[in-house]
Write an enzyme that holds these catalytic residues in place. Structure first.
Site, short mmCIF file in Angstrom:
data_model
loop_
_atom_site.label_atom_id
_atom_site.label_comp_id
_atom_site.label_asym_id
_atom_site.label_seq_id
_atom_site.Cartn_x
_atom_site.Cartn_y
_atom_site.Cartn_z
N GLY D 202 0.89 -1.14 0.08
CA GLY D 202 0.01 0.07 0.16
C GLY D 202 0.71 1.18 -0.01
O GLY D 202 2.05 1.11 -0.33
N ASP D 227 -5.59 -7.97 -6.82
CA ASP D 227 -5.10 -7.76 -5.16
C ASP D 227 -3.95 -7.02 -5.33
O ASP D 227 -2.87 -7.24 -5.46
CB ASP D 227 -4.87 -9.19 -4.46
CG ASP D 227 -6.29 -10.06 -4.51
OD1 ASP D 227 -7.18 -9.53 -4.18
OD2 ASP D 227 -6.04 -11.21 -4.74
N LEU D 228 -4.02 -5.65 -4.76
CA LEU D 228 -3.14 -4.68 -4.59
C LEU D 228 -1.67 -5.24 -4.30
O LEU D 228 -1.97 -5.61 -2.88
CB LEU D 228 -3.46 -3.16 -3.84
CG LEU D 228 -2.56 -2.29 -4.23
CD1 LEU D 228 -2.55 -1.71 -5.43
CD2 LEU D 228 -3.09 -1.09 -3.10
N ASP D 229 -0.56 -5.07 -4.93
CA ASP D 229 0.63 -5.54 -4.47
C ASP D 229 0.94 -6.85 -4.05
O ASP D 229 1.72 -7.14 -3.29
CB ASP D 229 0.96 -4.58 -3.14
CG ASP D 229 1.14 -3.06 -3.39
OD1 ASP D 229 1.33 -2.91 -4.52
OD2 ASP D 229 0.83 -2.34 -2.63
N GLU D 230 -0.33 -7.66 -4.66
CA GLU D 230 -0.10 -9.05 -4.25
C GLU D 230 0.02 -9.97 -5.55
O GLU D 230 0.17 -11.23 -5.41
CB GLU D 230 -1.53 -9.65 -3.42
CG GLU D 230 -1.58 -8.83 -2.25
CD GLU D 230 -2.37 -9.65 -1.20
OE1 GLU D 230 -2.96 -10.85 -1.43
OE2 GLU D 230 -2.38 -9.32 0.03
#
Lengths: 289, 289, 289, 289
Positions: D202, D227-230
């Protein structure tokens, strides 16, 4: 004194009470000590110090400051220099055929990641003129042959001196500078060598690295001295490689190391973090700067 | 064939269809290929391969396997070796005064982090006998002088050969082995040198590193050859240091690097990951092993 | 004062003249300042200092020194501690099943690479008793269950306190200590966590690292606080890994990182290089020590 | 087939004889196998392969090759893709305010260090237009607000699709792309995140890194997923930092890491070294390329 940060670099024989005497001096003059870094070389009994001062609380003039510091320094045998941070340093970059270090220095300078003015690019070839043009930096093409070497160096000297250059960066300039030239700019020429010195001095380090089968390659930024690739080392780094690497891939992998190592060394120099002592460079780390 | 993992190391002139021919051979014999790693050296037109096989689905005998592989290998000019993984390798460690590499190897061997039996420790001094005792390993104190060098080496040879040693590890053994001794154990002696070779060959690398003012120090594990510190490099690593370091602190910092570098090199050798070619060591990485 | 090196650790609100005042104080008492390291946290306006003194030229008593320093410190709001380096620190190591950190700490301590006395090893299992025996260190087997947790911790406390332990090292002790226990030993418990925190807090970091497909794994040494894996970080390191790695190989590769990271953190603590400020650890580098 | 190097990426359930079958296929079609790299995931019983072929000795058409490979692949349940290396890939770069990654990608592309055509730069701000101009690349300023997000993404999609873009690089594009957008370009969007994920997902990772007091900072290049940053991690690197670092200096130090990590990830993608499997990226190393 309007400048924000005044830096002193100090070198002297080690003796009792140095920190106290020097820091008291600055305190009494009304400076706020932003950071004070010391290094004692016990083998040579030498003391090194880097002091960064905030001049906001004082209206002492440069002249008075220097005269009074001289009074402190003389009996203590202190070698010193001061920088007032009120003037961007002027840099000349020398290149030949290889562009990656040049791009990197120009970009860092343009974007404020290196605090300097790149005043000119000097090359023995015309190949990289387009990079200079992209960044709007004057480009001097000064070809060189065995016969014209001294003459060419005289030309370089002339334009360097006319432009009040503070630092010359050899960003893969593939010519050996004469002793005269080098001695004329002591601790003012930084060179990048594409190996982890003292391994693979001289020409073709990546080819030699391949042949020796090393498992890491590196780069070294150092002050140029009359002994080729033997000047005081400012910064070094390496990266692991494998048997798969050829001289060509080593060159490509090495380019990234060269770029970072040279940029960091130039930054340390511009930021007054370095004191040269014999053949060793004392490089104080940044103090939260 | 009861063993779990059979490893072939292969070297030959590069030619079309090698992977297909070799992997088909093993497939047809009923082996499951766990991993097959290749390396083509295009400069020397040489092909290298490491194949790991699961022998569970086959009941071919070692003899038959080797004879049939020979039939494949001969016309292709293949140099090869095979290991059946059914016998722990025997290791002799040679030391002088320095204990950290010795402890580390003994601990890794005892705890199963190195897959070998350390059969003996040989030293020209008696100093480290207590370490051997802690780990219950026989310790041979074989002093050496200029005059007794050949005689001492003959003693070493004798106990090494009587004990079916597969690998000799010079874990900071501070004597130069004779050419005769070294040539008697080709690719069977691993040495640790306390610098990032080819920098600082020979004696006192940490002192030299201090004097040269390098910004990183390292260690190199290599096969011993008759040219001192010039054998094929298996593993190297470095760590950043600063001007603060003295020869003494470099020695201390370096100890940690030496330890890891030697342990990794020994592991690669024991695990049949290495093919020596000229003065270069092809070190295949672990394949999820 | 017979000791060689006296260390002061100092923390206070930032204010003009601190370096000068503090170094002058020590100079006037007759000490030689071996090194003086500062750090100003401009965000929190806090000043940190580590001073190492040579006491050879002075015969001031500890009591007088401390009283007079207190007079200087009180008006400046200085938090401080002093160590006279005249007594080896006592260390207790807590372990469960994993041996590599334990071996490493014992070897370093035995060989003088860590300046401390390992007084005891405490474990909730009996498995590693043989390692304690090899090094002749008392081993306390104190099993633990959910029901006996408080009781067991009380036993640990008792033997720790009876033996004047200065530092507890959790060398892969796989139990969560109670808040009461941790608060009883503030900044006296160092833990090694097998990931680069804050990634992969809690259990099974290597399995999580495999599942997340990270390209590097690491280890973190930190002071234990009541928030699991959230205490001030002393030391971290990582190593590159590839997709080939399984949870098992990550564990093996990670062991080497854990070992070095924990050893370095313990060394920094024993050597009085650390000041904790909130949740951050100020770790002064060695000054040529 | 005129192209020099044909690359196959292969994924299938593990089964006996795969290497032999696949390499024999290519051998029989007249290809020279330049390199063949395998990876067996024993946890998921899956086999991965990257094969690079020299097509010089064969005049099979692409169509025939693909049809015949399909016949081999179908019964073996092989997922595969092929690239003929006969067309430079088209790249779109998305940025916001930060210039260092942009400069770096443009320079590498211009100088042939990245084998692609940067077709356009898209930004939600106008700030970096001058960089696009320096390199003569079309710059699209497409501002975005909460209200216009979908509309702006539709515009991006349109110009991306009109220009046959093969890869979108988010070079510090500080907007969260919608799930629809991301799913429309599966494994076609590479993002750089300025922390060693999964730490500090994040916003504001450098601020969080300062507050947590970590001793190393890093960067991660990964495929963007919903999925953010995943998403699957392609490349990560870190650099040591100290307590001296502020969020500002961390940002500056981090810039160098971001630059290298993103460039390496883009290179691996363009060079067909990557197979995504679930949330893990199998990144084959270069094979002497």
């Amino acid at each position: 004194m309007k400048s924000q940060v005044v830096s002193f670099l100090i070198k002297c024989p080690d003796q009792k009470g140095l920190v106290a005497k020097i820091t008291s001096f600055f305190h009494e003059k009304g400076f706020n000590i932003l950071s004070s870094q010391q290094y004692v070389n016990a083998i040579e009994d030498t003391y090194f110090m880097r002091v960064r001062l905030n001049a906001d609380g004082t209206n002492i003039s440069k002249e008075v400051l220097e005269n009074e510091f001289l009074e402190l320094a003389t009996p203590l045998n202190i070698d010193w220099s001061v920088n007032y941070g009120d003037k961007k340093q002027n840099v000349a970059i020398m290149v030949s055929h290889t562009s990656h270090n040049l791009y990197d220095l120009l970009e860092r300078s343009k974007e404020g990641r290196l605090d300097c003015n790149v005043i000119m690019i000097i090359s023995n070839h015309n190949k990289l003129r387009y990079v200079a043009d992209m960044f709007n930096i004057p480009f001097y093409h000064l070809p060189i042959t065995k016969e014209t070497k001294l003459e060419q160096e005289a030309q370089v000297k002339k334009i360097v001196d006319c432009n009040e250059i503070d630092l010359i960066v050899m960003a893969r300039y593939m010519q050996i500078l004469s002793a005269d030239f080098i001695n004329y700019y002591p601790e003012k020429i930084i060179n990048i060598h594409h190996s982890f010195l003292p391994a693979f001095q001289g020409a073709n380090p990546y080819k030699k690295a391949y042949e020796r089968g090393v498992k890491l390659i590196g780069a070294t930024a150092h002050y140029a001295t009359v002994d080729l690739d033997e000047g005081p080392i400012i910064e070094q780094d390496v990266k692991p490689v494998t048997h798969e690497s050829t001289p060509t891939t080593l060159k490509r992998i090495g380019a990234d190391i060269e770029q970072l190592v040279l940029a960091r060394a130039v930054k340390c120099h511009l930021n007054h973090q370095i004191i040269v002592s014999g053949n060793r460079a004392i490089v104080f780390p940044e103090a939260g700067e």
